[in-house]
Design a protein around this motif. Structure first.
Motif, mmCIF file in Angstrom:
data_model
loop_
_atom_site.group_PDB
_atom_site.id
_atom_site.type_symbol
_atom_site.label_atom_id
_atom_site.label_comp_id
_atom_site.label_asym_id
_atom_site.label_seq_id
_atom_site.Cartn_x
_atom_site.Cartn_y
_atom_site.Cartn_z
ATOM 1 N N THR A 375 11.835 -7.370 4.972
ATOM 2 C CA THR A 375 10.853 -6.370 5.412
ATOM 3 C C THR A 375 11.143 -5.946 6.842
ATOM 4 O O THR A 375 11.607 -6.725 7.664
ATOM 5 C CB THR A 375 9.424 -6.927 5.338
ATOM 6 N N MET A 376 10.841 -4.654 7.081
ATOM 7 C CA MET A 376 10.896 -4.098 8.429
ATOM 8 C C MET A 376 9.722 -3.124 8.532
ATOM 9 O O MET A 376 9.795 -1.978 8.065
ATOM 10 C CB MET A 376 12.216 -3.380 8.693
ATOM 11 N N GLY A 377 8.634 -3.603 9.094
ATOM 12 C CA GLY A 377 7.428 -2.776 9.117
ATOM 13 C C GLY A 377 6.944 -2.535 7.704
ATOM 14 O O GLY A 377 6.697 -3.458 6.934
ATOM 15 N N ALA A 378 6.812 -1.258 7.328
ATOM 16 C CA ALA A 378 6.354 -0.912 5.983
ATOM 17 C C ALA A 378 7.490 -0.838 4.970
ATOM 18 O O ALA A 378 7.246 -0.680 3.771
ATOM 19 C CB ALA A 378 5.606 0.426 6.026
ATOM 20 N N LEU A 379 8.745 -0.952 5.424
ATOM 21 C CA LEU A 379 9.886 -0.910 4.510
ATOM 22 C C LEU A 379 10.112 -2.291 3.906
ATOM 23 O O LEU A 379 10.123 -3.303 4.614
ATOM 24 C CB LEU A 379 11.141 -0.447 5.243
ATOM 25 N N ILE A 380 10.306 -2.331 2.588
ATOM 26 C CA ILE A 380 10.506 -3.597 1.870
ATOM 27 C C ILE A 380 11.670 -3.434 0.899
ATOM 28 O O ILE A 380 11.731 -2.453 0.134
ATOM 29 C CB ILE A 380 9.237 -4.009 1.099
ATOM 30 N N LYS A 381 12.583 -4.390 0.917
ATOM 31 C CA LYS A 381 13.677 -4.433 -0.052
ATOM 32 C C LYS A 381 13.705 -5.829 -0.689
ATOM 33 O O LYS A 381 13.493 -6.839 0.004
ATOM 34 C CB LYS A 381 15.029 -4.152 0.619
ATOM 35 N N LYS A 382 14.005 -5.882 -2.012
ATOM 36 C CA LYS A 382 14.042 -7.141 -2.737
ATOM 37 C C LYS A 382 15.337 -7.252 -3.533
ATOM 38 O O LYS A 382 15.896 -6.246 -3.975
ATOM 39 C CB LYS A 382 12.855 -7.268 -3.702
ATOM 40 N N ALA A 383 15.781 -8.503 -3.736
ATOM 41 C CA ALA A 383 16.940 -8.774 -4.588
ATOM 42 C C ALA A 383 16.775 -10.185 -5.162
ATOM 43 O O ALA A 383 16.086 -11.031 -4.569
ATOM 44 C CB ALA A 383 18.241 -8.650 -3.815
#
Length: 538
Positions: A375-383
């Motif tokens: 996460t970076m602030g409101a940005l979210i990435k998943k794997a």
């Protein structure tokens, strides 16, 4: 001759008195009551009461008689006398503003009580006319003219801004008044002109004027002034990130505001007419930079903003379903690229991990689904990836102990972290050799354990209720032997879940055992295992 002498003697004997003058204010058009002697009670020895004014007598009244009207002019049909000797004048006009005198004859005294009558009339209304179309900041402008009519005395007009009175200062506020008198009625019309120098804060100001307790309806004006400053605003529905639309809005403090602007988009000038906004669509990280807006006819009047487009890139290796052998290593690589500070968290089978997992030497307990969230602030990435560790099954230990219920049965524990425990309960009648075998498609493992029967003589004394003597009985008990086989196997978790792994128990004759009995026992065990649908599985 005698009567005349007496009358003269009476008049000589009277004492003439004149009181100070009172003032009475009456309303225009109403019936006015002018009190005699300020409304004092009539004297006991009253002989006569008479009202008069400068042009003649109005009416008179002798004691215990009705009043008689003497006037022959305009007051003939308008005057009367009240019970308390007050003068009543109907339909008062401004021409009734004069001094009326009440004369009272009582005993040997003649008293006069002059009363000055004033007629007042409130203005019929207040209104603002000749309104200015607009006010320009710093420029003296005639805002309007306030007028009120049919008043007496002449009305005094006051100007208000936002309900606060305006005071003439000879500079920003100049007020001039004029009064006209109607030749017929004598009533006055007053007008007042306001010259006002507007300020920027007057845009929403409300102006009114008033006379006495009457106010005009409020009026407002468009205040015009040139633009002195502009500001650039960045509008977005969410975080400024790749793929979003960003709207640039240019605001000017002039009134009326400018309708056209130049937007400077990363060095490129875009002219926008009849609007103060421009939208940049589908921004990327390359859209980061300085943005400006300016007035078309004055390029020096501008404002700028630095805009950063946030982005987050992430890759995880391995991914998908990963099959590994027991004892192997697994390299885990997480790569990130972002415009700001990151937070990384890991979970295994939805349970949070304290740190990033490492796999130097895999065990069965490492199997599971791993997920990483960046996460970076409101940005979210998943794997995520699913790890399956497999291997040849191994029996770690086979043990035995005595049972309690003496029943044939078999059960096994759940498969946890690559381990499973299988329990077999038997009732041996001969000495047995039990063989445990586990296997999967990668291999198998076998172990044996000896199980012996145990007889114990127990002598019990029992007192019979008959006359017979004590009887000794021999009880031969078969002690139930419990074989607890703990099978710890290293086997692939996916094999266990598919129920593809297999295990088996076998018994064999030893020493005094009977082969036939052994076979029967094995059959019973197999039947019991089939009933419970139980096998040594991992």
């Amino acid at each position: 001759m005698h009567f005349s002498s007496c009358l003269c003697a009476l008049l000589v004997a009277l004492v003439y008195q004149v009181s100070g003058m009172d003032t009475v204010i009456g309303l225009y058009g109403e019936t006015i009551e002018v009190p005699c002697n300020n409304g004092a009670p009539k004297p006991k020895d009253l002989f006569m009461t008479k009202w008069k004014y400068d042009d003649g007598d109005l009416l008179t009244q002798l004691k215990d008689q009705d009043a008689s009207v003497i006037a022959t002019d305009k007051y003939k049909d308008r005057v009367s006398m009240a019970e308390n000797s007050s003068l009543l004048i109907a339909a008062a006009t401004l021409k009734d503003e004069k001094t009326f005198t009440c004369m009272v004859v009582a005993g040997a005294d003649i008293s006069e009580y002059p009363v000055k009558l004033l007629i007042h009339k409130a203005p019929t209304g207040v209104e603002i006319t000749a309104l200015a179309t607009e006010l320009e900041i710093g420029k003296p402008t005639q805002l309007g003219q306030c007028s009120t009519s049919d008043a007496n005395p002449a009305a005094s007009i006051t100007w208000f801004k936002n309900k606060k009175p305006l005071v003439a200062d000879g500079k920003g506020i100049i007020i001039s008044s004029n009064v006209k008198v109607d030749e017929v009625t004598g009533l006055t019309t007053t007008s007042s002109t306001l010259q006002y120098t507007a300020e920027k804060g007057d845009t929403a100001a409300l102006f009114t004027c008033g006379a006495l307790n009457t106010l005009s309806p409020p009026v407002s004006f468009t205040v015009t002034y040139p633009t002195e400053r502009i500001s650039l605003h960045v509008i977005s529905k969410g975080p400024l990130m790749e793929g979003a639309n960003v709207t640039l809005k240019c605001k000017a403090d002039g009134n009326p505001p400018p309708t056209s602007f130049n937007f400077h988009i990363l060095g490129k000038v875009v002219k926008v007419e009849n609007s103060d906004s421009y939208t940049v669509t589908d921004v990327t990280r390359e859209s980061t930079g300085e943005y400006k807006c300016s007035i078309i006819d004055n390029a020096k009047m501008e404002d700028s903003k630095n805009i950063t487009i946030n982005y987050l890139d992430m890759s995880l290796s391995p991914s998908g379903k990963v099959m590994k052998s027991f004892g192997e290593g697994l390299a885990l690589t997480l790569q990130t690229h972002a415009s700001g500070e990151l937070k990384v968290s890991w979970t295994k089978d939805n349970g949070k991990l304290d740190s990033s997992p490492t796999f130097d030497k895999l065990t069965y307990s490492d199997s599971g689904k791993y997920e990483v969230v960046v996460t970076m602030g409101a940005l979210i990435k998943k794997a995520s990836f699913e790890l399956v560790v497999e291997g040849v099954p191994v029996i770690r230990r086979v043990a035995k102990q005595r049972g309690e219920d003496g029943q044939h049965k078999a059960d096994e524990s759940p498969y946890v972290n690559g381990k499973i425990t299988h329990k077999l309960t038997i009732v041996p009648t001969v000495n047995l050799t039990v063989v445990c075998t586990v296997s999967n498609e990668l291999g198998q493992d076998t172990r044996t354990i000896n199980v012996s029967t145990l007889f114990e003589e127990v002598r019990m004394d029992k007192q019979d209720s008959s006359d017979e003597g004590d009887t000794t009985k021999l009880v031969v008990g078969v002690i139930v032997g419990l074989l607890l086989a703990t099978v710890v196997v290293g086997l692939a978790y996916w094999l266990y879940m598919k129920k593809s792994k297999q295990g088996s128990w076998k018994t064999g004759e030893k020493e005094d055992g009977s082969t036939e009995e052994s076979k029967k026992l094995e059959e019973k065990i197999e039947e019991k295992l089939e009933e419970n649908s139980q096998k040594v599985e991992v």
